[in-house]
Design a protein around this motif. Structure first.
Motif, PDB file in Angstrom:
ATOM      1  N   ASN A   8     100.013  16.561  26.734  1.00 27.29           N
ATOM      2  CA  ASN A   8     100.136  18.007  26.581  1.00 27.29           C
ATOM      3  C   ASN A   8     101.329  18.361  25.700  1.00 27.29           C
ATOM      4  OD1 ASN A   8     101.863  17.040  28.525  1.00 27.29           O
ATOM      5  ND2 ASN A   8     101.772  18.858  29.795  1.00 27.29           N
ATOM      6  N   SER A  35     101.548  24.381  27.513  1.00 25.62           N
ATOM      7  CA  SER A  35     100.924  24.780  28.770  1.00 25.62           C
ATOM      8  C   SER A  35      99.672  25.619  28.553  1.00 25.62           C
ATOM      9  CB  SER A  35     101.910  25.596  29.616  1.00 25.62           C
ATOM     10  OG  SER A  35     102.225  26.821  28.959  1.00 25.62           O
ATOM     11  N   TRP A  36      99.541  26.244  27.366  1.00 23.60           N
ATOM     12  CA  TRP A  36      98.395  27.115  27.113  1.00 23.60           C
ATOM     13  C   TRP A  36      98.315  27.404  25.621  1.00 23.60           C
ATOM     14  CZ3 TRP A  36      94.614  27.411  30.239  1.00 23.60           C
ATOM     15  CH2 TRP A  36      93.634  28.409  30.115  1.00 23.60           C
ATOM     16  N   HIS A  38      97.029  30.659  23.105  1.00 19.87           N
ATOM     17  CA  HIS A  38      96.657  32.064  23.248  1.00 19.87           C
ATOM     18  C   HIS A  38      96.698  32.750  21.880  1.00 19.87           C
ATOM     19  CE1 HIS A  38      96.082  35.744  25.523  1.00 19.87           C
ATOM     20  NE2 HIS A  38      97.032  36.324  24.808  1.00 19.87           N
ATOM     21  N   GLU A  53     103.599  28.144  25.324  1.00 29.18           N
ATOM     22  CA  GLU A  53     102.294  28.484  24.745  1.00 29.18           C
ATOM     23  C   GLU A  53     102.251  28.110  23.264  1.00 29.18           C
ATOM     24  OE1 GLU A  53     103.271  31.760  27.781  1.00 29.18           O
ATOM     25  OE2 GLU A  53     104.310  30.842  26.085  1.00 29.18           O
ATOM     26  N   ALA A 123      92.015  26.306  22.049  1.00 33.24           N
ATOM     27  CA  ALA A 123      92.198  26.748  23.430  1.00 33.24           C
ATOM     28  C   ALA A 123      91.484  25.815  24.401  1.00 33.24           C
ATOM     29  CB  ALA A 123      91.697  28.180  23.592  1.00 33.24           C
ATOM     30  N   VAL A 126      93.437  22.521  24.816  1.00 31.13           N
ATOM     31  CA  VAL A 126      94.607  22.675  25.678  1.00 31.13           C
ATOM     32  C   VAL A 126      94.173  22.849  27.129  1.00 31.13           C
ATOM     33  CG1 VAL A 126      96.586  24.136  26.215  1.00 31.13           C
ATOM     34  CG2 VAL A 126      96.055  23.583  23.830  1.00 31.13           C
ATOM     35  N   ALA A 127      93.117  23.667  27.361  1.00 32.88           N
ATOM     36  CA  ALA A 127      92.655  23.910  28.724  1.00 32.88           C
ATOM     37  C   ALA A 127      92.222  22.627  29.404  1.00 32.88           C
ATOM     38  CB  ALA A 127      91.513  24.924  28.725  1.00 32.88           C
ATOM     39  N   VAL A 130      95.314  20.837  30.468  1.00 30.51           N
ATOM     40  CA  VAL A 130      95.950  21.540  31.585  1.00 30.51           C
ATOM     41  C   VAL A 130      95.205  21.259  32.880  1.00 30.51           C
ATOM     42  CG1 VAL A 130      96.421  23.825  32.546  1.00 30.51           C
ATOM     43  CG2 VAL A 130      96.991  23.332  30.165  1.00 30.51           C
ATOM     44  N   GLN A 131      93.879  21.196  32.804  1.00 31.28           N
ATOM     45  CA  GLN A 131      93.093  20.901  33.998  1.00 31.28           C
ATOM     46  C   GLN A 131      93.439  19.522  34.553  1.00 31.28           C
ATOM     47  OE1 GLN A 131      91.105  22.950  35.575  1.00 31.28           O
ATOM     48  NE2 GLN A 131      90.663  21.439  37.173  1.00 31.28           N
TER      49      GLN A 131
END
Length: 507
Positions: A8, A35-36, A38, A53, A123, A126-127, A130-131
Motif C-alpha cells: 500500500n 490509504s485511499w 479519491h 490519500e 481507486a 487501492v481499495a 485496503v481490503q
C-alpha cells in the motif's frame, strides 16, 4: 510519510502495469503509504481529508499562477496526502518550475495518469489493497480496546502501556499539554518543531501522521501526536482515535491519584506542623509521597498565590501542600526552590529543580519564604517560624522569594511576639505615636536612610524629599527616641526595633 511493509505505497501503484502511471516529480516520496484514492477538483480539498490519500484530478482545481500552484501542493502535503495524480491531456495547466521544485524538495510524488486509464481503475487498485489490510487494522483496534485491562491485570505503568500501544498501532506516540509540556509521566511530548492543533476541531491529519485532542471535562487535556514508524504498518486513524481515548482515561486516573496524594499530603503536613508524628512515621509518610529519605527538605510559606499556580510551578517535583487561611504551606525537597541570588542557575538552563524555583518566582504578586534545609521527619517547629519570617520579609520587600537567613540582622530577632512588641515600644513607641498624630514619616525616613547605608542623598531621592528635609527628620527622630544615630550601639538598637516592627506587621 515513511516506507511501510506490504502493498500500500505509491511505488506499488507505479508498479502496476495496468495503471501506466508516470512520475513527474517527488520520486523520493514513493515510499509513502496509501490509504485511499479519491477524485477532487477543489483548489483546497484538505478540510475533507484524513491523510494518506492519492488525490486524482483532471486539473480543474490546479491554479495557473506559479505561487498559487506551489501553495496548492504545500496544502496537500501538509494535510498528509500521499500523492497527486494528474490526468494527462485534460484541464491540467502548465506546471510551473516552482511547483515541480517544491515537490522534489518535499518528496511529494506528482504522478501523470494516461488519458486511457480511468480514475476508477486506480481507486479499485487501492481499495483491493485496503481490503487486504483491514484485518490487520481490526486486530489492532481490538487489542487497543484491551489496554485498560492490561493496566489492571499486568500492572503496566503509563510508559509501558504506551510502548505497547506503539507496537500495536505502528505509530510513535507523543502526548502533550496544550502548552507543549508532557501530559503523562513516561510519555514524551512531541518535538518543538511539531505544531499542535489550534483547537480540538482542527483536522486530525498532519505531515507523517495524526494529531488528536485528548478529551477531558471542560476542554482538551492536551493532544496526542502519532507519527508513522519506519518499517511498521500503521493501523490508521480509527486506532489512533482509540489510543486518544485510552490517554484520556489514563489522564483521569492520574489526576485522581494526584488528588488523593494531595489530600493525604495535606493531612500529613498538618500533623507535621502540629508535631504529633514521631520521626520514623514521618519519614515513612514522606517517602510514600515521593520525598527521598536521604535528601533534606525545606518548608515553604507562600502568600498571595492560588494553589493551582504553585502546583503548576512545582511540576512533577514531589511535595506536600496545606492551605491555612492566606498562607499556603509547602514541604518539598531542598533545592527545588531557590532564592533570587541563585536564580541565574535556572535562567541559564539549569536543572528541573532550579527551573521549578524560577517558575515559582514568576507567579504574579507572590510572596514566599523558605526555611533552612532539614532532614526529613524532623520537627517543623523551627522551620515554620523561619518560613513565616522569610515570607513576611518577602512581602515587605516586594520580592517573590526570600530564604531564611538572607537578612543577617533580622534572623537574630527573638520569635516571641511579646518580646518583639516590647522592643518596638521601648525604642520606637514615641515616634510611632508622633507619626500617627501628625501624619509624618519619621520612621519611614529613618528606615530608608538605614537601608541605603546612611547615604542622605540616596535616601532623599528614594523618599522624594530634599536632603535637608531628611536631615531634619533624622534629628527629630533622635530627639523623640533619645538615640544618637551616629553611635553604633544606638544605631543597632534602632535597626533591630525597626526590623521587629516590620516582622509584627506594624510598618
Amino acid at each position: 510519510m515513511t516506507v511501510v511493509d506490504g502493498h500500500n505505497t505509491v511505488e506499488d501503484l507505479l508498479r502496476s502495469p495496468a495503471l501506466q502511471l508516470r512520475v513527474l516529480a517527488g520520486e523520493r516520496g514513493l515510499g509513502r503509504s496509501v490509504s485511499w484514492a479519491h477524485v477532487s477538483e477543489l483548489e483546497d480539498p484538505t478540510p475533507w481529508l484524513l491523510g494518506a490519500e492519492v488525490i486524482m484530478t483532471t486539473g480543474i482545481g490546479v491554479p495557473r499562477a506559479a505561487a498559487a500552484q506551489r501553495a496548492y501542493l504545500e496544502r496537500l502535503d501538509d494535510a498528509g496526502v500521499a500523492a497527486l495524480a494528474l490526468s494527462a491531456g485534460l484541464h491540467v495547466p502548465p506546471l510551473r518550475r516552482s511547483f515541480l521544485d517544491t515537490a522534489e524538495e518535499r518528496g511529494f510524488p506528482v504522478l501523470e495518469v494516461p488519458l486511457a486509464v480511468p480514475f476508477i481503475a486506480i481507486a479499485q487498485e487501492v481499495a483491493a489493497v485496503v481490503q487486504e489490510d483491514a484485518h490487520q487494522r481490526l486486530g489492532a483496534q481490538l487489542q487497543v480496546f484491551g489496554a485498560l485491562r492490561w493496566l489492571a491485570s499486568e500492572g503496566l505503568d503509563t510508559a509501558g502501556l504506551f510502548r505497547r500501544l506503539e507496537r500495536l498501532s505502528g505509530y510513535e506516540i507523543y502526548l502533550s499539554t496544550p502548552q507543549g509540556r508532557p501530559l503523562l509521566p513516561g510519555v514524551p511530548a512531541p518535538p518543538p518543531s511539531v505544531r499542535l492543533p489550534a483547537s480540538a476541531d482542527a483536522p486530525p491529519t498532519i505531515p507523517g501522521g495524526f494529531a488528536l485532542p485528548v478529551p477531558a471535562p471542560g476542554g482538551p487535556a492536551g493532544f496526542l501526536v502519532a507519527f508513522e514508524r519506519e518499517g511498521a504498518r500503521p493501523a490508521g486513524l480509527a486506532v489512533v482515535q482509540h489510543i486518544a481515548t485510552v490517554a484520556a482515561l489514563r489522564v483521569t486516573m492520574v489526576r485522581s491519584e494526584r488528588e488523593t496524594l494531595r489530600r493525604q499530603g495535606a493531612e500529613t503536613l498538618a500533623e507535621l506542623l502540629q508535631d504529633v508524628l514521631d520521626p520514623e512515621t514521618a519519614r515513612r509518610r514522606l517517602a510514600l509521597m515521593g520525598l527521598p529519605p536521604d535528601r533534606d527538605v525545606v518548608l515553604l510559606v507562600v502568600r498571595d498565590a492560588v494553589d493551582d499556580a504553585v502546583v503548576q510551578a512545582l511540576g512533577e517535583h514531589p511535595h506536600l501542600m496545606l492551605r491555612r487561611h492566606r498562607d499556603l504551606y509547602v514541604l518539598t525537597a531542598a533545592g527545588v526552590v531557590a532564592a533570587e541570588a541563585e536564580a541565574s542557575t535556572a535562567d541559564s538552563g539549569g536543572d528541573g529543580a532550579a527551573r521549578a524555583g524560577a517558575a515559582l518566582r514568576e507567579i504574579p504578586g507572590i510572596a514566599a519564604g523558605v526555611s533552612r534545609p532539614l532532614p526529613p521527619g524532623s520537627s517543623l517547629r523551627v522551620a515554620q517560624r523561619e518560613a513565616l519570617w522569610a515570607a513576611s520579609r518577602a512581602a515587605e520587600a516586594g520580592r517573590p522569594l526570600v530564604a531564611y537567613g538572607e537578612d543577617r540582622m533580622g534572623r537574630w530577632l527573638p520569635d516571641d511576639v511579646g518580646v518583639l512588641a516590647a522592643l518596638v515600644e521601648h525604642v520606637l513607641g514615641d515616634v510611632l505615636r508622633y507619626d500617627a498624630e501628625h501624619g509624618s514619616d519619621l520612621i519611614a525616613s529613618v528606615r530608608t536612610w538605614m537601608e541605603r547605608d546612611r547615604r542622605v542623598d540616596d535616601a532623599a531621592r528614594a523618599l522624594h524629599i530634599h536632603p535637608n528635609t531628611l536631615s531634619y527628620r533624622l534629628r527629630r527622630f533622635g530627639a523623640l527616641t533619645g538615640r544618637d544615630l551616629s553611635a553604633t550601639g544606638d544605631f543597632a538598637e534602632v535597626w533591630l526595633a525597626i526590623r521587629a516592627a516590620a516582622q509584627l506587621g506594624g510598618l
